[in-house]
Design an enzyme around this catalytic site. Structure first.
Site, PDB file in Angstrom:
ATOM      1  N   ALA A 182      -4.935 -22.399 -34.557  1.00 40.20           N
ATOM      2  CA  ALA A 182      -4.340 -22.698 -33.251  1.00 40.20           C
ATOM      3  C   ALA A 182      -3.321 -21.631 -32.839  1.00 40.20           C
ATOM      4  O   ALA A 182      -3.013 -20.705 -33.590  1.00 40.20           O
ATOM      5  CB  ALA A 182      -3.695 -24.073 -33.275  1.00 40.20           C
ATOM      6  N   HIS A 183      -2.791 -21.813 -31.617  1.00 35.80           N
ATOM      7  CA  HIS A 183      -1.893 -20.804 -31.039  1.00 35.80           C
ATOM      8  C   HIS A 183      -0.614 -20.637 -31.848  1.00 35.80           C
ATOM      9  O   HIS A 183      -0.051 -21.582 -32.375  1.00 35.80           O
ATOM     10  CB  HIS A 183      -1.574 -21.110 -29.570  1.00 35.80           C
ATOM     11  CG  HIS A 183      -0.973 -22.460 -29.335  1.00 35.80           C
ATOM     12  ND1 HIS A 183      -0.806 -22.979 -28.074  1.00 35.80           N
ATOM     13  CD2 HIS A 183      -0.491 -23.401 -30.164  1.00 35.80           C
ATOM     14  CE1 HIS A 183      -0.248 -24.163 -28.149  1.00 35.80           C
ATOM     15  NE2 HIS A 183      -0.041 -24.436 -29.414  1.00 35.80           N
ATOM     16  N   ASN A 184      -0.178 -19.380 -31.932  1.00 30.60           N
ATOM     17  CA  ASN A 184       1.076 -18.984 -32.577  1.00 30.60           C
ATOM     18  C   ASN A 184       1.115 -19.258 -34.082  1.00 30.60           C
ATOM     19  O   ASN A 184       2.178 -19.221 -34.704  1.00 30.60           O
ATOM     20  CB  ASN A 184       2.286 -19.651 -31.909  1.00 30.60           C
ATOM     21  CG  ASN A 184       2.510 -19.152 -30.498  1.00 30.60           C
ATOM     22  OD1 ASN A 184       2.037 -19.756 -29.531  1.00 30.60           O
ATOM     23  ND2 ASN A 184       3.211 -18.034 -30.366  1.00 30.60           N
ATOM     24  N   SER A 241       1.699 -23.068 -34.276  1.00 36.54           N
ATOM     25  CA  SER A 241       3.001 -22.557 -34.712  1.00 36.54           C
ATOM     26  C   SER A 241       3.288 -22.757 -36.198  1.00 36.54           C
ATOM     27  O   SER A 241       4.431 -22.590 -36.632  1.00 36.54           O
ATOM     28  CB  SER A 241       4.135 -23.177 -33.881  1.00 36.54           C
ATOM     29  OG  SER A 241       3.980 -22.856 -32.516  1.00 36.54           O
TER      30      SER A 241
END
Length: 348
Positions: free
Chosen positions: A240-242, A260
């Site tokens: 997923a993002h970051n 994250s």
């Protein structure tokens, strides 16, 4: 491609026994080999096949003592398994050695492509893309605007690289994988609907990374989703993002990492493991298949299993107890009956 036993023996620094001019054109298991095949014997339990195999050439260990006649030409080496792995790598290199630009495709005039490149048919390479030397871009690959790809990168058919992403040296990405799709970011509204949060970051993949088929690595909301050097991702992995994945971490198929989360170096994740968002995972952590983690891990080198995750040894002890639950339930029922009978006798 044909090679003689003599040529293979020279490559492997081995000793040829039999016909040095015996030729092979394919690799095969010793029990399935046909004439013209090269095979190997490393596991003693497969030794009976050595005396019946149809392989033309077989690689064996130096210390193997034959117990019968062998039709195949033999190549003796220090370690047959390692030697055969060298041949597999060489064979794969030759098999995938493609160069040139096939038609039709679209390469934007501002895109720059390095030396010895292979660009397969039906590829799209967008504006301001930079591709290094010795790269292989297989058919139906999409590379969006301003992507940077370093040297010796292989993108197999159907890979999609979204805009602004960065791919390091010696990276291999297998078919169907998508790099840089939007992260899962939506803001809940008072009326119960969701507004999309624009994902304006990118994905950075460092050197010597390999990513399996149909994996997805989401771009960051801001900043970068980072896959550090030496990481190996299996098929169907979701990042997923970051997220940041530390160097030399390996993640098996169908695992997912929420937004994250920061994963340390040399982490091992079994298949279908899941990690919640905004966590930190210490260096050297290992997860059993289907582990579900909902909290950070600070101690390095620990092993985890189960969902919710617990330390591996207590988790395994719990599994033993769970397997005994029917028996324990039966014993409790029997004890309850005895207690009731004793109370009844006392009342009487």
């Amino acid at each position: 491609m044909q090679f003689t036993a003599q040529e293979i023996g020279f490559l492997l620094n081995g000793t040829v026994e039999g016909n040095p001019l015996a030729t092979v054109k394919q690799l095969a298991k010793i029990e399935e080999a046909n004439p013209g095949s090269l095979s190997f014997l490393a596991n003693p339990k497969y030794e009976p096949y050595l005396y019946t195999t149809n392989a033309s050439v077989v690689i064996i260990n130096n210390d193997l003592v034959l117990s019968g006649p062998v039709k195949a030409t033999l190549i003796r080496v220090e370690n047959a398994y390692s030697a055969f792995s060298v041949l597999l790598e060489r064979y794969n290199t030759i098999k995938l050695d493609k160069k040139g630009i096939e038609e039709p495709n679209f390469i934007h005039p501002t895109a720059r492509i390095g030396e010895n490149a292979y660009i397969g048919a039906f590829c799209y390479i967008g504006p301001d893309v930079k591709i290094g030397n010795n790269c292989k871009i297989y058919p139906h690959t999409f590379i969006a605007d301003n992507v940077f790809i370093a040297d010796n990168v292989t993108l197999f058919p159907g890979v999609v690289i979204y805009f602004d992403c960065v791919i390091g040296n010696n990276v291999i990405i297998h078919s169907g994988t998508i790099i840089g799709s939007d992260g899962f970011g939506f803001a809940p509204q008072a009326d119960g609907t969701y507004n999309k949060i624009s994902q304006i970051g990118n994905v950075v993949i460092e050197d010597n990374v390999e990513i399996g088929s149909n994996a997805t690595i989401d771009r960051a909301t801001m900043g970068s989703t980072i896959i550090r050097k030496g990481v190996k991702l299996d098929n169907l992995v979701q990042v997923a993002h970051n997220v940041e994945i530390g160097s030399n971490t390996v993640i098996a198929a169908q695992s997912g990492i929420s937004g994250s989360t920061k994963i340390g170096e040399n982490v091992v994740m079994g298949g279908q493991a899941g990690i919640a968002g905004h966590l930190t995972i210490a260096k050297g952590t290992q997860f059993q298949a289907q582990t579900g983690l909902g909290r950070s891990i600070k101690e390095e080198g620990t092993k985890w299993g189960g969902s919710p995750a617990t330390l591996f040894q207590p988790h395994m002890r719990s599994q033993v107890v769970l397997n005994r639950l029917p028996e324990l339930e039966k014993r409790i029922d029997e004890l309850e009956k005895i207690i009731l009978e004793l109370r009844k006798e006392k009342v009487d």
